[in-house]
Design an enzyme around this catalytic site. Structure first.
Site, short mmCIF file in Angstrom:
data_model
loop_
_atom_site.label_atom_id
_atom_site.label_comp_id
_atom_site.label_asym_id
_atom_site.label_seq_id
_atom_site.Cartn_x
_atom_site.Cartn_y
_atom_site.Cartn_z
N ASP A 34 1.82 1.63 -7.47
CA ASP A 34 0.49 2.01 -7.06
C ASP A 34 -0.15 -0.02 -6.57
O ASP A 34 0.92 -0.24 -5.45
CB ASP A 34 -0.66 1.98 -8.30
N LYS A 77 -0.50 5.76 -16.97
CA LYS A 77 -0.77 4.42 -15.61
C LYS A 77 -0.58 3.52 -16.22
O LYS A 77 -0.32 3.03 -18.24
CB LYS A 77 -2.19 4.11 -15.74
P1 NDP Z 1 -1.62 -1.28 -1.42
O1 NDP Z 1 -1.68 -2.18 -2.85
O2 NDP Z 1 -0.55 -0.72 -0.58
O3 NDP Z 1 -2.59 -1.38 -0.82
C1 NDP Z 1 -3.41 -1.70 -1.05
C2 NDP Z 1 -5.43 -2.03 -0.80
O4 NDP Z 1 -6.26 -2.58 -0.95
C3 NDP Z 1 -4.88 -3.63 0.60
O5 NDP Z 1 -4.75 -3.05 1.45
C4 NDP Z 1 -5.67 -4.01 -0.30
O6 NDP Z 1 -5.55 -5.94 0.64
C5 NDP Z 1 -6.78 -3.98 -0.78
N1 NDP Z 1 -7.76 -4.62 -1.20
C6 NDP Z 1 -6.89 -3.92 -3.25
N2 NDP Z 1 -8.71 -5.22 -3.53
C7 NDP Z 1 -8.91 -5.01 -2.98
C8 NDP Z 1 -10.40 -5.65 -3.02
N3 NDP Z 1 -11.47 -5.87 -4.55
N4 NDP Z 1 -11.70 -5.42 -1.91
C9 NDP Z 1 -10.85 -4.73 -0.94
N5 NDP Z 1 -9.57 -4.20 -0.78
C10 NDP Z 1 -8.45 -4.28 -1.52
O7 NDP Z 1 -1.92 0.15 -2.82
P2 NDP Z 1 -2.09 1.75 -2.29
O8 NDP Z 1 -2.27 1.87 -0.58
O9 NDP Z 1 -0.66 2.11 -3.10
O10 NDP Z 1 -3.23 1.65 -3.60
C11 NDP Z 1 -4.36 2.28 -2.52
C12 NDP Z 1 -5.77 3.10 -3.56
O11 NDP Z 1 -4.97 4.02 -3.81
C13 NDP Z 1 -5.91 2.83 -5.04
O12 NDP Z 1 -6.74 2.78 -6.07
C14 NDP Z 1 -4.95 3.07 -5.45
O13 NDP Z 1 -4.56 3.91 -7.35
C15 NDP Z 1 -4.98 4.43 -4.06
N6 NDP Z 1 -3.77 5.87 -5.02
C16 NDP Z 1 -2.89 4.94 -4.76
C17 NDP Z 1 -1.33 6.20 -4.89
C18 NDP Z 1 -0.03 5.97 -4.41
O14 NDP Z 1 0.95 6.60 -3.40
N7 NDP Z 1 0.43 4.62 -4.02
C19 NDP Z 1 -1.73 7.55 -5.26
C20 NDP Z 1 -2.73 8.07 -5.48
C21 NDP Z 1 -3.82 6.98 -5.13
P3 NDP Z 1 -5.10 -6.55 -0.13
O15 NDP Z 1 -3.93 -6.60 0.71
O16 NDP Z 1 -6.80 -8.60 0.59
O17 NDP Z 1 -4.85 -6.53 -1.35
#
Ligand code: NDP
Length: 450
Positions: free
Chosen positions: A170, A130
């Protein structure tokens, strides 16, 4: 605390704490794994003799570097870059990059550690890693993001390669950032290779990769529901987040006949009692992907309630899918979900449920799936992107989606195999941890003391 033959799990965790001070998220991830793995190891002396678990929690290599970049006012800014190369026993290091102001060593080590088990569960040849930076893409211009990505890659490129370490996206790293990172890698190395995944289709990406984590999550949920003779169709689904994972979790929920009720970001959540449909989802995708706006705008457009500063777990539902960030679902939220008759929690995000919340859900016999199993569809499809890059061919949408569904079913089967209890219920956490562990541990045994 479970008592074990040669001491206690607590002893192991104390040792981990001593060696990794001030790293609460990393210790949390180790604690979750230790509870399933240590009793298993004690029944398998070959792992105990060779100190496999102590070795697995130690990163093979950690790279920390300065990332200077110039903002649009001509000022030099500086951020910190990281790559944690955790374990390459079963394949090249593989895992995403996170750009978010909260990024630190503890968070990236927990993510890299989880990635080792998750990648193993996919059965594809991928080790765990990571990386990322405390850079915040929010509010930055495209040119600033590009200059940051180029500077980040100026250091990272010497540590990665298609057979060495293959990063992906991510939080904060989507198609735009992967494009800039790939462009800079190509320029520095003079090589067009599959060194990153999550690439655009025009330059080596895989169809279905953007959708894969969210789609895979719903395929996994469908398998979980089958064990109690139910289906997603007609179920009310509460989802957190509105980024990549949440968007495609909503899309697949709609396709499978479920009713997605909520979406959130770090400022609050919206509750759409009629359900988020295809058109409303298209609005979210444009809002987040193009305008980089706030989810509160959905509430204004569709005249639905917006809960500022809150999380969606108080909304009554059948299924809860945390898809935003670590530790976003706490014990008090788990209690609300149970009170409101939720029957299944599956993680789209990494470690979104606290240890106390997991314990509570399990004590109430709620079906609970840890992210290392239920969100593995993203990295699995990254693995498929690597295969397509290697053979220089692109598979069709259907081909990739079929493979993804098959992989998720297989992960579910592995969880059942190692996690089925005497009463027939399934401890998915235990099943995923043991199944993920065995493959990596066996490879480490075969490879000697490395
Ligand atoms: P994105 O950056 O596309 O989206 C992240 C989302 O989480 C946004 O809606 C963001 O809101 C919100 N967020 C971030 N920080 C916080 C917080 N402190 N409290 C509440 N909401 C928050 O990321 P992903 O969708 O790619 O990733 C989301 C999760 O999934 C992570 O945990 C990641 O590690 C996991 N993941 C992702 C994969 C992938 O293929 N992308 C694969 C496997 C796991 P805002 O716009 O306000 O920041």
């Amino acid at each position: 605390m479970i008592s074990t033959k040669n001491g206690t799990i607590e002893k192991f965790i104390q040792l981990a704490k001593k060696r990794n001070p001030h790293q609460p998220e990393f210790i949390q991830a180790i604690t979750e794994v230790a509870h399933s793995i240590i009793p298993y190891i004690e029944e398998h002396p070959e792992y105990e003799k060779t100190n496999i678990l102590e070795r697995i929690i130690e990163a093979e290599r950690i790279i920390i570097f300065r990332v200077p970049w110039t903002n649009d006012n001509g000022q030099c800014m500086v951020n910190r870059g990281y790559r944690i190369q955790m374990n390459n026993a079963i394949g090249p290091y593989k895992g995403g990059l996170r750009f978010h102001p909260t990024v630190n060593l503890s968070i990236l080590k927990f993510l890299a550690f989880e990635q080792v088990f998750k990648n193993s569960l996919t059965t594809l040849p991928m080790g765990g890693a990571k990386g990322g930076s405390d850079f915040d893409p929010k509010g930055k211009s495209d040119n600033e993001v590009m200059r940051f990505c180029q500077s980040f890659m100026n250091e990272l490129y010497r540590h990665i390669g298609p057979n060495t370490d293959v990063p992906a996206g991510d939080i904060g790293v989507g198609g735009r950032e992967i494009g800039y990172l790939f462009g800079q890698y190509k320029r520095l190395s003079n090589k067009f290779t599959g060194v990153l995944t999550g690439k655009g289709f025009a330059y080596g990406g895989s169809l279905i990769r953007p959708e894969a984590t969210g789609y895979g999550l719903l395929f996994f949920v469908e398998e979980m529901l089958k064990t109690i003779g139910e289906k997603i169709k007609g179920k009310k689904v509460v989802i957190s987040g509105s980024g990549n994972v949440a968007q495609y979790a909503i899309e697949k929920t709609i396709q499978m006949g479920g009713i997605p009720l909520t979406a959130s970001d770090s400022d609050g959540f919206i509750y759409d009692i009629d359900g988020i449909d295809k058109d409303k989802l298209a609005f979210i995708m444009e809002l987040k992907g193009v305008h980089r706006g706030r989810i509160s705008e959905y509430a204004k457009k569709y005249n639905v309630p917006y809960y500022k500063g809150e999380k969606p777990w108080k909304i009554p539902c059948d299924i809860a899918l945390p898809c935003a960030v670590q530790n976003e679902l706490e014990e008090k939220d788990a209690k609300l979900l149970v009170k409101n008759k939720c029957k299944l929690v599956a993680e789209g995000a990494n470690m979104p449920t606290t240890i106390e919340a997991i314990k509570y859900l399990q004590s109430k016999n709620i079906l609970y799936a840890p992210g290392k199993a239920s969100n593995a569809g993203g990295v699995a499809t990254s693995g498929l992107e690597m295969s397509q890059n290697s053979i220089r061919l692109s598979w069709s949408r259907n081909e990739v989606e079929d493979k993804l569904q098959h992989i998720m079913q297989n992960i579910h089967n592995q969880c059942v195999h190692h996690g089925e209890k005497v009463d027939g219920t399934i401890d998915y956490m235990k099943g995923a941890n043991i199944a993920g562990f065995v493959r990596v541990a066996d490879a480490m045994l075969a490879e000697g003391h490395v």
